[in-house]
Motif scaffolding. Structure first.
Motif, PDB file in Angstrom:
ATOM      1  N   PRO A 194       0.801  -1.235   0.000  1.00 20.01           N
ATOM      2  CA  PRO A 194       0.000   0.000   0.000  1.00 20.01           C
ATOM      3  C   PRO A 194       0.830   1.279   0.000  1.00 20.01           C
ATOM      4  N   GLU A 195       1.900   1.327   0.802  1.00 20.16           N
ATOM      5  CA  GLU A 195       2.667   2.567   0.877  1.00 20.16           C
ATOM      6  C   GLU A 195       3.380   2.880  -0.434  1.00 20.16           C
ATOM      7  N   SER A 196       3.830   1.843  -1.153  1.00 24.43           N
ATOM      8  CA  SER A 196       4.494   2.061  -2.441  1.00 24.43           C
ATOM      9  C   SER A 196       3.492   2.545  -3.483  1.00 24.43           C
ATOM     10  N   ILE A 197       2.312   1.943  -3.498  1.00 22.77           N
ATOM     11  CA  ILE A 197       1.291   2.356  -4.468  1.00 22.77           C
ATOM     12  C   ILE A 197       0.840   3.789  -4.201  1.00 22.77           C
ATOM     13  N   SER A 198       0.577   4.113  -2.933  1.00 24.91           N
ATOM     14  CA  SER A 198       0.119   5.472  -2.607  1.00 24.91           C
ATOM     15  C   SER A 198       1.155   6.505  -2.993  1.00 24.91           C
ATOM     16  N   GLN A 199       2.433   6.198  -2.731  1.00 26.22           N
ATOM     17  CA  GLN A 199       3.491   7.137  -3.102  1.00 26.22           C
ATOM     18  C   GLN A 199       3.497   7.383  -4.604  1.00 26.22           C
ATOM     19  N   ALA A 200       3.275   6.332  -5.387  1.00 25.92           N
ATOM     20  CA  ALA A 200       3.278   6.479  -6.844  1.00 25.92           C
ATOM     21  C   ALA A 200       2.044   7.232  -7.337  1.00 25.92           C
ATOM     22  N   LEU A 201       0.878   6.947  -6.772  1.00 27.45           N
ATOM     23  CA  LEU A 201      -0.362   7.579  -7.242  1.00 27.45           C
ATOM     24  C   LEU A 201      -0.394   9.073  -6.945  1.00 27.45           C
ATOM     25  N   THR A 202       0.148   9.479  -5.801  1.00 25.53           N
ATOM     26  CA  THR A 202       0.078  10.900  -5.446  1.00 25.53           C
ATOM     27  C   THR A 202       0.938  11.760  -6.359  1.00 25.53           C
ATOM     28  N   LEU A 203       1.828  11.143  -7.121  1.00 24.11           N
ATOM     29  CA  LEU A 203       2.696  11.909  -8.025  1.00 24.11           C
ATOM     30  C   LEU A 203       2.263  11.788  -9.485  1.00 24.11           C
ATOM     31  N   LEU A 204       1.061  11.254  -9.734  1.00 18.98           N
ATOM     32  CA  LEU A 204       0.586  11.109 -11.109  1.00 18.98           C
ATOM     33  C   LEU A 204      -0.221  12.334 -11.537  1.00 18.98           C
ATOM     34  N   PRO A 205      -0.037  12.799 -12.770  1.00 17.55           N
ATOM     35  CA  PRO A 205      -0.882  13.874 -13.282  1.00 17.55           C
ATOM     36  C   PRO A 205      -2.296  13.372 -13.557  1.00 17.55           C
ATOM     37  N   ARG A 206      -3.205  14.311 -13.704  1.00 23.83           N
ATOM     38  CA  ARG A 206      -4.619  13.965 -13.854  1.00 23.83           C
ATOM     39  C   ARG A 206      -4.867  13.046 -15.047  1.00 23.83           C
ATOM     40  N   VAL A 207      -4.182  13.255 -16.164  1.00 24.69           N
ATOM     41  CA  VAL A 207      -4.444  12.446 -17.354  1.00 24.69           C
ATOM     42  C   VAL A 207      -4.107  10.977 -17.095  1.00 24.69           C
ATOM     43  N   GLN A 208      -3.060  10.721 -16.318  1.00 24.53           N
ATOM     44  CA  GLN A 208      -2.709   9.328 -16.023  1.00 24.53           C
ATOM     45  C   GLN A 208      -3.639   8.725 -14.975  1.00 24.53           C
ATOM     46  N   LEU A 209      -4.071   9.535 -14.022  1.00 22.68           N
ATOM     47  CA  LEU A 209      -5.066   9.050 -13.070  1.00 22.68           C
ATOM     48  C   LEU A 209      -6.364   8.706 -13.789  1.00 22.68           C
ATOM     49  N   ALA A 210      -6.722   9.537 -14.786  1.00 24.69           N
ATOM     50  CA  ALA A 210      -7.933   9.250 -15.556  1.00 24.69           C
ATOM     51  C   ALA A 210      -7.797   7.950 -16.335  1.00 24.69           C
ATOM     52  N   ARG A 211      -6.600   7.701 -16.848  1.00 29.26           N
ATOM     53  CA  ARG A 211      -6.364   6.436 -17.564  1.00 29.26           C
ATOM     54  C   ARG A 211      -6.537   5.248 -16.629  1.00 29.26           C
ATOM     55  N   LEU A 212      -6.043   5.355 -15.422  1.00 29.88           N
ATOM     56  CA  LEU A 212      -6.239   4.297 -14.434  1.00 29.88           C
ATOM     57  C   LEU A 212      -7.707   4.157 -14.067  1.00 29.88           C
ATOM     58  N   ALA A 213      -8.378   5.295 -13.883  1.00 30.58           N
ATOM     59  CA  ALA A 213      -9.792   5.252 -13.513  1.00 30.58           C
ATOM     60  C   ALA A 213     -10.624   4.618 -14.611  1.00 30.58           C
ATOM     61  N   ARG A 214     -10.277   4.894 -15.865  1.00 25.43           N
ATOM     62  CA  ARG A 214     -11.030   4.302 -16.967  1.00 25.43           C
ATOM     63  C   ARG A 214     -10.814   2.785 -17.008  1.00 25.43           C
ATOM     64  N   ALA A 215      -9.578   2.356 -16.737  1.00 20.45           N
ATOM     65  CA  ALA A 215      -9.325   0.922 -16.664  1.00 20.45           C
ATOM     66  C   ALA A 215     -10.096   0.300 -15.513  1.00 20.45           C
ATOM     67  N   ARG A 216     -10.194   1.045 -14.415  1.00 24.95           N
ATOM     68  CA  ARG A 216     -10.913   0.557 -13.239  1.00 24.95           C
ATOM     69  C   ARG A 216     -12.405   0.432 -13.498  1.00 24.95           C
ATOM     70  N   GLU A 217     -12.971   1.385 -14.261  1.00 26.72           N
ATOM     71  CA  GLU A 217     -14.408   1.349 -14.545  1.00 26.72           C
ATOM     72  C   GLU A 217     -14.742   0.463 -15.733  1.00 26.72           C
ATOM     73  N   GLY A 218     -13.734   0.263 -16.595  1.00 30.35           N
ATOM     74  CA  GLY A 218     -13.987  -0.519 -17.815  1.00 30.35           C
ATOM     75  C   GLY A 218     -14.207   0.410 -18.985  1.00 30.35           C
ATOM     76  N   ALA A 219     -13.208   0.505 -19.863  1.00 28.75           N
ATOM     77  CA  ALA A 219     -13.249   1.500 -20.945  1.00 28.75           C
ATOM     78  C   ALA A 219     -14.415   1.287 -21.888  1.00 28.75           C
ATOM     79  N   ALA A 220     -14.822   0.066 -22.117  1.00 32.92           N
ATOM     80  CA  ALA A 220     -15.872  -0.196 -23.105  1.00 32.92           C
ATOM     81  C   ALA A 220     -17.248   0.168 -22.590  1.00 32.92           C
ATOM     82  N   SER A 221     -17.398   0.384 -21.292  1.00 40.17           N
ATOM     83  CA  SER A 221     -18.727   0.589 -20.725  1.00 40.17           C
ATOM     84  C   SER A 221     -19.093   2.041 -20.566  1.00 40.17           C
ATOM     85  N   ARG A 222     -18.242   2.975 -21.000  1.00 43.01           N
ATOM     86  CA  ARG A 222     -18.570   4.386 -20.830  1.00 43.01           C
ATOM     87  C   ARG A 222     -18.096   5.167 -22.042  1.00 43.01           C
TER      88      ARG A 222
END
Length: 627
Positions: free
Chosen positions: A59-87
């Protein structure tokens, strides 16, 4: 079969296999980049790609990496999390090239698995961070709000940058000499102790010295582990003002978090820094307070050394940001004033320095004076204390007069000459020399009996075990007076001399004797060597990282990661696997959920056939994780 139903409904709860597969596919450069960008808590525990995947999914390694991501990359992760084909396509990811670049970056940082597989641990951490910030996936996918910050219509005048640059460079030089004179003590966090900083600030008249100490350590001019001036610091002190400032400017750029530096691509000379800082929270919505604090500290340092002037980029600041300070045709001329021909010493013992001095003249002046104000033109002061320090470092009256004559454009004022004469009479009133016989190794002679009495009762010198001479059966007046001005020690003469000098006594060595090396480099003018036997924290981290990369690459070159470890991990996480086997020349592939492993055989449920299978490990040729 009833037994197969709960397993068929199971979903993978670990991304270790997917991330391990991605890591195994990386070359050396990719692996080094991944390890440098992520937090590995225990590098020594990593031996192969599975170990590294497990570390990166903490958890600590993942959180450290996520807090340094720009919005466009967070959105890419969020889309993968929600499923790109469904939205519907996200406004922030409508550009296919941007989407692909974001995916590449996420894979390079170990936040997506092989084949862009979602990593459940990353998904869980993203959900937790979004909830903590009051953000939603829809807000990420919608993109950042429009930038409402304006910019100055006209570029600001930053031509005065060199005044701040020269002042900061001069202050850094004095602090580096102070580290040579009195190595800094570090606190538990590895920062320079506040008591040392306060003493240095008062002694050198340098405000906020901690900022420059951080800069010196980042530039490699002072060791991060022990507060000593490094060998590179000695070279820096002998360099020109241009070279000194460039080294500091490069280090100051590195102290600014790289995430903000990425937003400064379009910055130009005269443009303001503030709009980019204000834009940062929108572009990096999960950034933490330490990152914001680092930005503020770096911005203040940029202002202090002339990268910015009143919050606007100087032309040399832009060159430092782009790395072109020494590129022919692209580097602006620094334009520092030529070295001043000398100094002016006033009858009140103040020293006026009309401009920057050459490195040798600067070092000579630092031997006899302390600063009162540093800048393009500086003022310093000679005092009894500064001249006593010069005598303490091994200079005599003749050497001090010669030094001043080589610097002063007005000669040596009578008050300064008188002070040198008075101190010369006192200096060397204790003479230390070897005295080899069966009982003693050192003889200490005193010009004044009262000084001898003071030394005898000084607790700081108790370890020297100084003794009065044994009474001699003689009536010789000469012998009695000589013995009354002598003490003996069983320690070596150079150690006794060093202790007396450290206790601020006017001692000198007989017949060319110099003090022991323990703290005496400053007395003889020699530089303190780099502590090669004690690597600093950054060197230790680099060494641990290199060793980790070598182990992971070596394990990959030996063949696939141990099959039994993969299966054990799949059993623990109830993961579906695609398993290829070859038995008696026949190759087959099964979709299974491993149940147990024993005796070199795996027992698993075949979801497609609805039966339980037992497969020998030595028959398995390939394993892949399935969703």
């Amino acid at each position: 079969m009833p037994a197969a139903e709960p397993t068929s409904q199971a979903r993978p709860v670990s991304g270790t296999l997917a991330l391990s597969s991605l890591i195994a596919s990386l070359d050396r450069a990719g692996l080094e980049s991944l390890v440098r960008s992520r937090r590995v808590a225990v590098p020594a525990s990593v031996h192969d790609s599975l170990d590294l995947a497990s570390e990166l999914l903490k958890p600590e390694s993942i959180s450290q990496a996520l807090t340094l991501l720009p919005r466009v990359q967070l959105a890419r992760l969020a889309r993968a999390r929600e499923g790109a084909a469904s939205r519907e396509p996200s406004p922030i990811l409508t550009d296919g090239a941007a989407d692909a670049a974001a995916g590449n970056h996420l894979r390079a940082r170990g936040l997506l698995g092989a084949g862009d597989a979602e990593l459940p641990e990353v998904t869980a951490a993203l959900d937790a961070l979004l909830a903590a910030r009051g953000l939603t996936v829809d807000a990420l996918l919608a993109g950042a709000p429009a930038d409402a910050q304006g910019t100055d219509a006209d570029a600001a005048d930053t031509s005065s940058w060199f005044a701040a640059a020269l002042a900061a460079t001069g202050q850094a030089a004095w602090l580096l000499r102070e580290l040579e004179r009195t190595p800094a003590k570090l606190n538990r966090n590895g920062d320079v102790a506040s008591a040392w900083l306060r003493t240095a600030e008062d002694r050198l008249a340098i405000p906020h010295a901690g900022e420059l100490i951080v800069l010196l350590r980042e530039a490699g001019l002072a060791h991060a582990s022990d507060g000593l001036c490094s060998s590179a610091g000695g070279d820096w002190l002998a360099a020109s003002h241009d070279d000194r400032w460039i080294a500091l400017a490069r280090a100051a750029v590195e102290l600014m978090p790289g995430e903000l530096r990425g937003l400064l691509v379009g910055a130009t000379a005269g443009s303001p820094l503030a709009p980019h800082v204000a834009e940062f929270p929108a572009q990096f919505p999960l950034a933490t307070e330490p990152t914001f604090a680092a930005i503020d500290r770096a911005a203040a340092l940029w202002e202090r050394i002339g990268l910015t002037v009143a919050g606007h980029f100087s032309d040399v600041g832009i060159a430092a940001l782009r790395g072109t300070l020494r590129v022919p045709g692209q580097a602006p001329r620094l334009g520092f004033p030529d070295p001043a021909p000398g100094i002016y010493i006033q009858p009140d013992l103040s020293v006026v320095v009309p401009g920057p001095l050459g490195a040798s003249d600067e070092a000579a002046l630092a031997a006899i004076a302390l600063p009162e104000q540093l800048g393009v033109a500086s003022t310093l002061r000679i005092s009894e204390g500064t001249l006593s320090d010069a005598f303490h470092r091994g200079l005599d009256g003749a050497a001090i007069r010669k030094l001043i004559s080589g610097l002063a454009l007005t000669g040596i004022p009578q008050p300064v000459d008188y002070l040198i004469t008075a101190l010369s009479e006192r200096a060397g009133s204790i003479v230390v020399g070897p005295y080899l016989n069966e009982q003693w190794r050192t003889r200490v002679e005193f010009a004044r009996p009262e000084l001898r009495s003071t030394v005898l009762v000084d607790r700081r010198l108790a370890h020297l075990q100084l003794h009065e001479p044994d009474p001699q059966p003689t009536d010789s007046f000469e012998a009695l007076t000589t013995d009354a001005a002598v003490l003996y020690s069983r320690l070596r003469a150079d150690h006794v001399l060093a202790a007396l000098l450290d206790a601020r006594y006017p001692a000198r060595g007989a017949n060319g004797l110099v003090a022991a090396s323990e703290g005496r480099e400053r007395a003889t003018g020699a530089r303190m060597p780099a502590q090669a036997t004690t690597p600093d924290a950054s060197e230790r981290r680099a060494s641990a990282t290199e060793a980790l990369v070598e182990r992971v690459l070596e394990s990959a070159s030996d063949g696939p990661t141990d099959t039994s470890r993969l299966i054990t991990l799949a059993i623990r996480d109830r993961t579906r696997l695609g398993v290829s086997v070859e038995i008696r020349g026949e190759a087959r592939t099964f979709t299974i959920v491993p149940v147990s492993l024993a005796g070199g055989r795996m027992r698993a449920l075949d979801e497609t056939a609805g039966v339980e299978r037992t497969l020998p490990l030595d028959a398995i040729t390939a394993i892949t994780q399935l969703p």
